[in-house]
Design a protein around this motif. Structure first.
Motif, PDB file in Angstrom:
ATOM      1  N   ASN A 158       0.658  -1.481   0.267  1.00 35.17           N
ATOM      2  CA  ASN A 158       0.193  -0.341   0.000  1.00 35.17           C
ATOM      3  C   ASN A 158       1.053   1.528  -0.073  1.00 35.17           C
ATOM      4  OD1 ASN A 158      -2.351  -1.665   0.648  1.00 35.17           O
ATOM      5  ND2 ASN A 158      -1.709  -2.118   2.376  1.00 35.17           N
ATOM      6  N   ILE A 159       0.750   2.618  -0.815  1.00 31.38           N
ATOM      7  CA  ILE A 159       1.057   2.965  -0.909  1.00 31.38           C
ATOM      8  C   ILE A 159      -0.042   4.222  -0.795  1.00 31.38           C
ATOM      9  CG2 ILE A 159       2.462   4.756  -2.644  1.00 31.38           C
ATOM     10  CD1 ILE A 159       3.101   2.700  -4.455  1.00 31.38           C
ATOM     11  N   ASN A 160       0.583   5.443   0.445  1.00 24.48           N
ATOM     12  CA  ASN A 160      -0.731   6.672   0.688  1.00 24.48           C
ATOM     13  C   ASN A 160      -0.616   7.824  -0.764  1.00 24.48           C
ATOM     14  OD1 ASN A 160       2.316   8.162   1.358  1.00 24.48           O
ATOM     15  ND2 ASN A 160       1.665   8.987   2.793  1.00 24.48           N
ATOM     16  N   SER A 161      -1.768   8.449  -0.302  1.00 23.90           N
ATOM     17  CA  SER A 161      -1.719   9.552  -0.727  1.00 23.90           C
ATOM     18  C   SER A 161      -1.158  10.438  -1.300  1.00 23.90           C
ATOM     19  CB  SER A 161      -3.096  10.242  -0.698  1.00 23.90           C
ATOM     20  OG  SER A 161      -2.426  10.805   0.814  1.00 23.90           O
ATOM     21  N   GLU A 162      -0.216  11.117  -0.127  1.00 26.41           N
ATOM     22  CA  GLU A 162       0.838  11.246  -0.308  1.00 26.41           C
ATOM     23  C   GLU A 162       2.575  10.636  -1.292  1.00 26.41           C
ATOM     24  OE1 GLU A 162      -0.363  11.032   2.497  1.00 26.41           O
ATOM     25  OE2 GLU A 162      -1.688  13.253   2.601  1.00 26.41           O
ATOM     26  N   LYS A 163       2.104   9.619  -1.513  1.00 22.05           N
ATOM     27  CA  LYS A 163       3.631   8.931  -1.815  1.00 22.05           C
ATOM     28  C   LYS A 163       4.426   8.790  -1.559  1.00 22.05           C
ATOM     29  CE  LYS A 163       1.428   8.853  -6.960  1.00 22.05           C
ATOM     30  NZ  LYS A 163       2.169   9.618  -8.401  1.00 22.05           N
ATOM     31  N   ASN A 164       4.476   9.067   0.420  1.00 22.70           N
ATOM     32  CA  ASN A 164       5.939   9.335   1.282  1.00 22.70           C
ATOM     33  C   ASN A 164       5.907   8.284   2.114  1.00 22.70           C
ATOM     34  OD1 ASN A 164       3.945   9.816   2.626  1.00 22.70           O
ATOM     35  ND2 ASN A 164       4.925  12.144   2.917  1.00 22.70           N
ATOM     36  N   CYS A 165       4.835   6.993   2.311  1.00 19.18           N
ATOM     37  CA  CYS A 165       4.471   5.976   2.467  1.00 19.18           C
ATOM     38  C   CYS A 165       4.232   4.704   2.169  1.00 19.18           C
ATOM     39  CB  CYS A 165       3.827   6.884   4.240  1.00 19.18           C
ATOM     40  SG  CYS A 165       3.354   5.904   5.351  1.00 19.18           S
ATOM     41  N   VAL A 166       4.838   3.450   2.770  1.00 17.14           N
ATOM     42  CA  VAL A 166       4.678   2.118   1.779  1.00 17.14           C
ATOM     43  C   VAL A 166       4.530   1.411   3.490  1.00 17.14           C
ATOM     44  CG1 VAL A 166       6.907   1.772   1.200  1.00 17.14           C
ATOM     45  CG2 VAL A 166       5.158   0.329  -0.149  1.00 17.14           C
TER      46      VAL A 166
ATOM     47  N   GLY B 158      13.448  14.740   0.220  1.00  9.57           N
ATOM     48  CA  GLY B 158      11.699  14.024  -0.528  1.00  9.57           C
ATOM     49  C   GLY B 158      12.020  12.946  -0.141  1.00  9.57           C
ATOM     50  N   LEU B 159      10.548  11.919  -0.440  1.00 14.23           N
ATOM     51  CA  LEU B 159      10.881  10.670  -0.440  1.00 14.23           C
ATOM     52  C   LEU B 159       9.425  10.150  -1.195  1.00 14.23           C
ATOM     53  CD1 LEU B 159      12.243   7.888  -0.488  1.00 14.23           C
ATOM     54  CD2 LEU B 159      11.330   7.866   1.626  1.00 14.23           C
ATOM     55  N   VAL B 160       9.660   9.547  -2.861  1.00 15.44           N
ATOM     56  CA  VAL B 160       8.539   8.802  -3.322  1.00 15.44           C
ATOM     57  C   VAL B 160       8.372   7.488  -3.990  1.00 15.44           C
ATOM     58  CG1 VAL B 160       7.352   9.699  -5.602  1.00 15.44           C
ATOM     59  CG2 VAL B 160       8.473  11.723  -3.898  1.00 15.44           C
ATOM     60  N   PHE B 161       7.891   6.588  -3.447  1.00 13.34           N
ATOM     61  CA  PHE B 161       7.278   5.570  -3.635  1.00 13.34           C
ATOM     62  C   PHE B 161       6.160   5.794  -5.344  1.00 13.34           C
ATOM     63  CE2 PHE B 161       8.015   5.545   0.573  1.00 13.34           C
ATOM     64  CZ  PHE B 161       9.234   4.515   0.840  1.00 13.34           C
ATOM     65  N   ASP B 162       5.893   5.512  -5.660  1.00 12.96           N
ATOM     66  CA  ASP B 162       5.325   5.357  -6.927  1.00 12.96           C
ATOM     67  C   ASP B 162       5.246   3.831  -7.862  1.00 12.96           C
ATOM     68  OD1 ASP B 162       3.558   6.166  -8.633  1.00 12.96           O
ATOM     69  OD2 ASP B 162       4.782   7.322  -9.717  1.00 12.96           O
ATOM     70  N   CYS B 163       4.029   3.627  -8.226  1.00 16.77           N
ATOM     71  CA  CYS B 163       4.340   2.921  -9.126  1.00 16.77           C
ATOM     72  C   CYS B 163       4.351   2.784 -10.552  1.00 16.77           C
ATOM     73  CB  CYS B 163       2.513   1.509  -8.959  1.00 16.77           C
ATOM     74  SG  CYS B 163       2.132   1.156  -7.519  1.00 16.77           S
ATOM     75  N   SER B 164       4.479   1.987 -12.124  1.00 14.07           N
ATOM     76  CA  SER B 164       4.765   2.836 -13.009  1.00 14.07           C
ATOM     77  C   SER B 164       3.781   3.383 -13.254  1.00 14.07           C
ATOM     78  CB  SER B 164       5.463   2.044 -14.340  1.00 14.07           C
ATOM     79  OG  SER B 164       7.372   1.636 -13.284  1.00 14.07           O
ATOM     80  N   ASP B 165       2.838   2.713 -14.305  1.00  9.59           N
ATOM     81  CA  ASP B 165       1.956   3.224 -14.984  1.00  9.59           C
ATOM     82  C   ASP B 165       0.433   2.368 -13.344  1.00  9.59           C
ATOM     83  OD1 ASP B 165       2.784   3.868 -16.532  1.00  9.59           O
ATOM     84  OD2 ASP B 165       2.880   1.486 -17.239  1.00  9.59           O
ATOM     85  N   ASN B 166       0.373   1.050 -13.616  1.00  8.46           N
ATOM     86  CA  ASN B 166      -0.958   1.175 -12.166  1.00  8.46           C
ATOM     87  C   ASN B 166      -0.321   0.236 -11.252  1.00  8.46           C
ATOM     88  OD1 ASN B 166      -3.234   2.294 -13.803  1.00  8.46           O
ATOM     89  ND2 ASN B 166      -2.294   1.062 -15.735  1.00  8.46           N
TER      90      ASN B 166
END
Length: 208
Positions: free
Chosen positions: A89-97, A155-163
């Motif tokens: 799970n990635i939060n809406s801010e994309k700074n926590c997983v 800054g720290l960003v967790f992101d799925c590439s497309d989906n």
């Protein structure tokens, strides 16, 4: 007949002594300046090396730990080869997983959530307390794994590439930080890595 002896051993005059002392002071001042600059450069290099090393270490840890998401233990997987569908799970801010896996010595298949979070106030990366069972991005009490005095995380960003789904099976991690140096200068560090999921997982932009 009177013979006069001439003393040819002459000393320095006051003017000559003052000129010599002035030249010596100039040389000493130059030597002190060079030594100070060399020392500053050396300190900057040491601090920069420490900051860079800490950034590499924490990035390596995040990639390695996230890649284990979905692992359920050897005996559990042998008894249930399909495996339970663990959630990343990635939060809406994309700074926590948050994510789940069982350690090597845990074979029951029980789910425990781990996590990685960017603390904007303290400029550090955190993990949940070791005694927590359910990692919560909004909860307090997380433990820092970086030293702000060496590496200030910006800054720290967790992101799925497309989906976030079982097809991509990856999370991209972007880290931006700075290391303190002398004379008000700073070292900028920007790193990007990808954590590939080796196990059966389901990733989503949501809190567990």
């Amino acid at each position: 007949m009177t013979v006069m002896l001439v003393n040819r051993n002459k000393g320095f005059t006051l003017v000559e002594l003052m000129v010599g002392m002035a030249i010596s002071l100039i040389i000493m001042a130059g030597a002190v300046y060079v030594f100070t600059k060399v020392s500053e450069v050396s300190i900057q290099e040491v601090r920069a090396a420490k900051a860079s090393q800490q950034a590499r270490d924490v990035m390596s840890f995040m990639v390695r730990d996230l890649s284990r998401a979905g692992y359920a233990g050897i005996k559990w997987q042998l008894n249930n080869p399909s495996g339970a569908n663990s959630t990343v799970n990635i939060n809406s801010e994309k700074n926590c997983v948050t994510y789940s896996y069982n350690r090597e010595d845990s074979v029951s298949g029980a789910v425990k959530y781990y996590g990685l979070r960017f603390d904007t106030a303290n400029k550090e990366i955190e993990v949940p307390p070791s005694n927590s069972v359910q990692a919560d991005c909004a909860a307090g009490g997380w433990d820092g794994i970086t030293d702000p005095s060496v590496l200030a995380v910006n800054g720290l960003v967790f992101d799925c590439s497309d989906n976030c789904d079982d097809v991509n099976k990856r999370i991209d991690i972007t880290l931006s930080a700075s290391g303190a140096t002398t004379s008000g200068e700073s070292l900028s560090i920007n790193m990007s890595e990808t954590a590939m999921f080796m196990n059966k997982v389901s990733a989503a932009y949501a809190s567990p």
